[in-house]
Every structure is written in structure tokens, then in C-alpha cells.
Design a protein around this motif. Sequence first.
Motif, mmCIF file in Angstrom:
data_model
loop_
_atom_site.group_PDB
_atom_site.id
_atom_site.type_symbol
_atom_site.label_atom_id
_atom_site.label_comp_id
_atom_site.label_asym_id
_atom_site.label_seq_id
_atom_site.Cartn_x
_atom_site.Cartn_y
_atom_site.Cartn_z
ATOM 1 N N GLN A 115 17.354 -23.953 -6.737
ATOM 2 C CA GLN A 115 17.906 -24.226 -5.401
ATOM 3 C C GLN A 115 16.884 -24.971 -4.548
ATOM 4 N N PHE A 116 15.626 -24.544 -4.643
ATOM 5 C CA PHE A 116 14.553 -25.191 -3.888
ATOM 6 C C PHE A 116 14.456 -26.670 -4.271
ATOM 7 N N MET A 117 14.483 -26.940 -5.574
ATOM 8 C CA MET A 117 14.375 -28.340 -6.036
ATOM 9 C C MET A 117 15.565 -29.159 -5.557
ATOM 10 N N ASN A 118 16.750 -28.576 -5.606
ATOM 11 C CA ASN A 118 17.929 -29.314 -5.129
ATOM 12 C C ASN A 118 17.836 -29.608 -3.638
ATOM 13 N N ARG A 119 17.352 -28.612 -2.863
ATOM 14 C CA ARG A 119 17.222 -28.837 -1.416
ATOM 15 C C ARG A 119 16.266 -29.976 -1.099
ATOM 16 N N HIS A 120 15.257 -30.167 -1.968
ATOM 17 C CA HIS A 120 14.228 -31.160 -1.656
ATOM 18 C C HIS A 120 14.277 -32.371 -2.582
ATOM 19 N N ASN A 121 15.396 -32.540 -3.240
ATOM 20 C CA ASN A 121 15.590 -33.711 -4.110
ATOM 21 C C ASN A 121 14.488 -33.899 -5.141
ATOM 22 N N ILE A 122 14.044 -32.806 -5.714
ATOM 23 C CA ILE A 122 13.006 -32.882 -6.747
ATOM 24 C C ILE A 122 13.718 -32.942 -8.098
ATOM 25 N N ALA A 260 4.197 -33.878 -4.056
ATOM 26 C CA ALA A 260 4.241 -34.022 -2.590
ATOM 27 C C ALA A 260 5.525 -33.417 -1.997
ATOM 28 N N PRO A 261 6.721 -33.685 -2.576
ATOM 29 C CA PRO A 261 7.929 -33.046 -2.014
ATOM 30 C C PRO A 261 7.916 -31.516 -2.131
ATOM 31 N N GLY A 265 8.243 -29.358 1.030
ATOM 32 C CA GLY A 265 9.383 -28.433 1.032
ATOM 33 C C GLY A 265 8.948 -27.026 1.399
ATOM 34 N N LEU A 266 7.836 -26.578 0.814
ATOM 35 C CA LEU A 266 7.339 -25.229 1.117
ATOM 36 C C LEU A 266 7.024 -25.131 2.606
ATOM 37 N N LYS A 267 6.369 -26.183 3.102
ATOM 38 C CA LYS A 267 5.967 -26.161 4.511
ATOM 39 C C LYS A 267 7.197 -26.167 5.423
ATOM 40 N N SER A 268 8.156 -27.022 5.103
ATOM 41 C CA SER A 268 9.328 -27.134 5.975
ATOM 42 C C SER A 268 10.159 -25.845 5.969
ATOM 43 N N GLU A 269 10.037 -25.070 4.896
ATOM 44 C CA GLU A 269 10.785 -23.806 4.854
ATOM 45 C C GLU A 269 9.954 -22.639 5.375
ATOM 46 N N GLY A 270 8.766 -22.956 5.880
ATOM 47 C CA GLY A 270 7.917 -21.909 6.463
ATOM 48 C C GLY A 270 7.331 -20.974 5.419
ATOM 49 N N ILE A 271 7.205 -21.466 4.177
ATOM 50 C CA ILE A 271 6.613 -20.632 3.117
ATOM 51 C C ILE A 271 5.124 -20.962 3.029
ATOM 52 N N LYS A 272 4.308 -20.019 3.485
ATOM 53 C CA LYS A 272 2.857 -20.242 3.473
ATOM 54 C C LYS A 272 2.384 -20.205 2.022
ATOM 55 N N TYR A 273 1.671 -21.197 1.599
ATOM 56 C CA TYR A 273 1.308 -21.250 0.173
ATOM 57 C C TYR A 273 -0.124 -21.738 0.026
ATOM 58 N N CYS A 274 -1.016 -20.822 -0.311
ATOM 59 C CA CYS A 274 -2.401 -21.204 -0.605
ATOM 60 C C CYS A 274 -2.666 -20.735 -2.023
ATOM 61 N N GLY A 275 -2.622 -21.658 -2.950
ATOM 62 C CA GLY A 275 -2.809 -21.277 -4.348
ATOM 63 C C GLY A 275 -2.423 -22.422 -5.265
ATOM 64 N N PHE A 276 -2.349 -22.093 -6.537
ATOM 65 C CA PHE A 276 -2.029 -23.134 -7.521
ATOM 66 C C PHE A 276 -0.526 -23.275 -7.710
#
Length: 431
Positions: A115-122, A260-261, A265-276
Motif C-alpha cells: 500500500q505504501f509503494m502504491n501511495r508513493h508510485n514506487i 528517494a520516494p 513518503g515516510l516523511k510525508s506520512e509522519g513516520i519517523k525513520y532513523c535506520g537502514f
Amino acid sequence: MGKYNVLILGSGGREHTLAWKISQSDLLNELFIAPGNAGTMEVGKNIEINVNDFKAIAEFCIQRSIHLVLVGPEEPLVKGICNYFELEPSLSEIMIIGPGKEGASLEGSKDFAKQFMNRHNIPTASYGTFSRDTVDQAILFLEKLNPPFVLKADGLAAGKGVIICEELDSAISGLKEMLLGKKFGAASELVVIEEFLKGIELSVFALLDGESYVLLPEAKDYKRVGEGDTGPNTGGMGSVSPVPFADKAFMKKVEDRIIAPTVRGLKSEGIKYCGFIFAGLMNVGGDPYVIEYNVRLGDPETEVVLPRIKSDFLELLILAAKGKVSKYEIQIDDEVAACVMLVSGGYPGDYEKGEEIMIKGSPEGSLLFHAGTTMDESTNKILTSGGRVLAVISKGRTLSSAMEKSYLAIEQIHFDRMFFRRDIGMDLLSK
Ligand code: AMP
Ligand code: GLY
């Protein structure tokens, strides 16, 4: 920067490689690995704590003034170790490398990732997600697809949750086993059915700091147990980096269309992500598609990726935790690295543990990272304790010279019923 106390969570070849690399940093004070293996104790101190025992990990971090925790495997991430640290005031100052529960859903739920990939055209294979209440629709969906059929348990299934069938009948019975027979327990309450992508796979890694990212060297792993990519899937029987077909033009597509998308995408959905982020990709006629996301480094990819990084890896992790990787210029060695996994007889099925490992001499110019090993304190012997036992890595100017060195180094190592693939990297030589 001052000096840092670091705790690595995990016990495989990936974690030994991380420990080896971090132990070379001038920024390091003390290095601990929980629970570690017989190899990690050569470069740090092993601590007997389970990676999912958050309370014990937290207590240890406070007791030993840990500044940075690096989470190796996915399970503690999917279970929310980073949220645990963030919510507890006495731990909130500790830097922790890994996403929170929500970000970790990219690996913890295939449906969430799709779903995430579809939302962000990945770019990814087209798919449908089904539950036990929609088995009939799932069968209709399968009937409209061309073989082979790809079925994936939604949740974590220790790398075993994907079934690929040539025949419609076996796909339908596989589907029923997953949804109705709970073949993978709770992990297969939902099943993702997707279009089969034909191409060559590769693994691409990025370290995210919440805003930006640094791309690490790419790698290819060899998942099947048998030579010529035959037999059942394993955790990985070997790996190489770089990947010859991943040239500048291809990697630009990977960054522009996928990495990059994903970060945006993570940022635009407010998902804080510090990692690999580890994108398992298929190169379909020169275009990259995402097969899966993982929220950690790969194993045995780490074993060839890290030896090619010249930069101080601990410095990079600290910058990521501080949200400052955007201007970091990572230094990569041009040489090729090739890794061959030595595994226990029977793997990936049942195998014996506790076999004594004989290492005649440290192989000149090669690295040896431990995966499933343990030190018997009473006899000082190194014993096997897992399916994947040791990773032998060599670097060379060319892929064939790196592979040759690794295969030569293996001659120094023996344990009962040891076996390995003799064709790591060969498919890439003829291209
Ligand atoms: P995964 O656990 O998602 O990595 O899937 C395991 C393996 O199944 C992958 O490494 C691929 O070799 C294969 N696979 C998964 N999805 C697809 C797909 N859509 N098309 C072709 N092969 C796939
Ligand atoms: N080598 C694949 C993985 O770590 O999942």
C-alpha cells in the motif's frame, strides 16, 4: 565528538561484521554485542541478553552508559524496541539505529509495504491482499494471473513466508494452507498475491536520518541452497558487491524511483525513520522494481558491503542519529568483495549443532565472520550453533580474483558435514 559506548543487538554474520567495522572507529570507547557469537567476542564483549528482552536491554544500557544501540535483526524493530526507548525518559537520550514500529511495518507487513509503494508510485509487482473471508476472491485473482504464482504471508515468517508455484492447482492449495490452515500462524492471516517479476535480483541499502539518506554499496545475495540457484531458499549462501549490472544509470533509477520516494513518503506520512532501509529489487529489463523492503541490513550482504566502506561507520551512525547525513560523503573502496557461507549439513532443514570448528590459520587477505558459532568456555573450542556457521570474505580487483581467494581460504576451515556453494558470483562473470 567524544568517545562512545555502543551496543549491537544480534548474533549473526551481519552483527560480527558490524562489530568488526565499529571496533575500528576512533570514536569508540566500549563495544558490547548482545548476545553475539564466538566471533564478536574477538572485537567486543558479548552480553547474554535476548534481542527481544527490551527491559534487560534498557537496564544494561543505563548500567553501562551506552550512547548508541544498533539493532541488527528485524524482530525487535517490528516489536517496537525504538518506541520503547523513546517513551522511557531514562532512555530517551540514547541514540538508537532502527525505525519505530510503524516504519518497521515496511518489513513486518507485506500488505502495508504494498500500500505504501502504491501511495508513493514506487514500482513494484501488481498485487491483491486476501484474508480467510475472501478466499474465493483470491482464487478468482489467481485465475486471472499468468504463472508462476507468487504467494506471500503478510507477516514475519523467518524468511520462509513466500511460495512460488508453477501450477494454478498448487497455488490454490498453497493459498488455502496459508489462509485456512494457518501455515505460517498469525503471519498468514493475510496473504499477498502478486505478479511474478522476471529478472535478476539485487539488494540496495540506505541509511536514513529522518530527513535524508546515504546510499551504501549494493550487493547480490545467493538465496538458494544449491548450485545454479536450485533447491530451497536459505537465509543466504553467499554474496558479492558491487553488482556488475548495477551501473551508474541503473543506480540513478534506483535512487530516483525507489530510495528517494521511499524517504519522502515516510516523511510525508509522519513516520519517523532513523535506520537502514534495504530494498530487495528485481532488475526487469533495466528497470528496478521492489520485491520487498527490509528495515535492517541484509545478511550475508553486510559481510560484503561493510568491508568496502572506507569511512568511519560509527561516525556515520552517530550522524544519522543526529539527523545530519545529508552532506556526508561516504568513501567506498573500488575493490570487489565476495562472501561464501559455510553451512551445517542439512541446512536449511534440520542440522546438528555443537560440531567443533577447526580453523588452521587465518586466511591471508581474507576475512572470517562468524554467524552460527559459540565458544565452549570449558574447553575453549569454537562450536557450530546454527545453520549458517561462518562467512568467508575476500576482496580483489576483479570478482574472479575475490572469489578465488575466498575459496582458497575455505581450505583452512573444517567442521563435520560442512558444505558451501561453489558457484558464488559465477552467474555475474559470464555477463
Ligand atoms: P521475499 O521474502 O519477499 O524476499 O521473497 C523471497 C524470494 O521470492 C525473493 O527473493 C524472490 O526471489 C522471490 N520473489 C518474491 N516476490 C517475487 C515476485 N513478485 N516475482 C518474482 N520473484 C519473487
Ligand atoms: N539476505 C537477505 C536478508 O537478509 O533478508
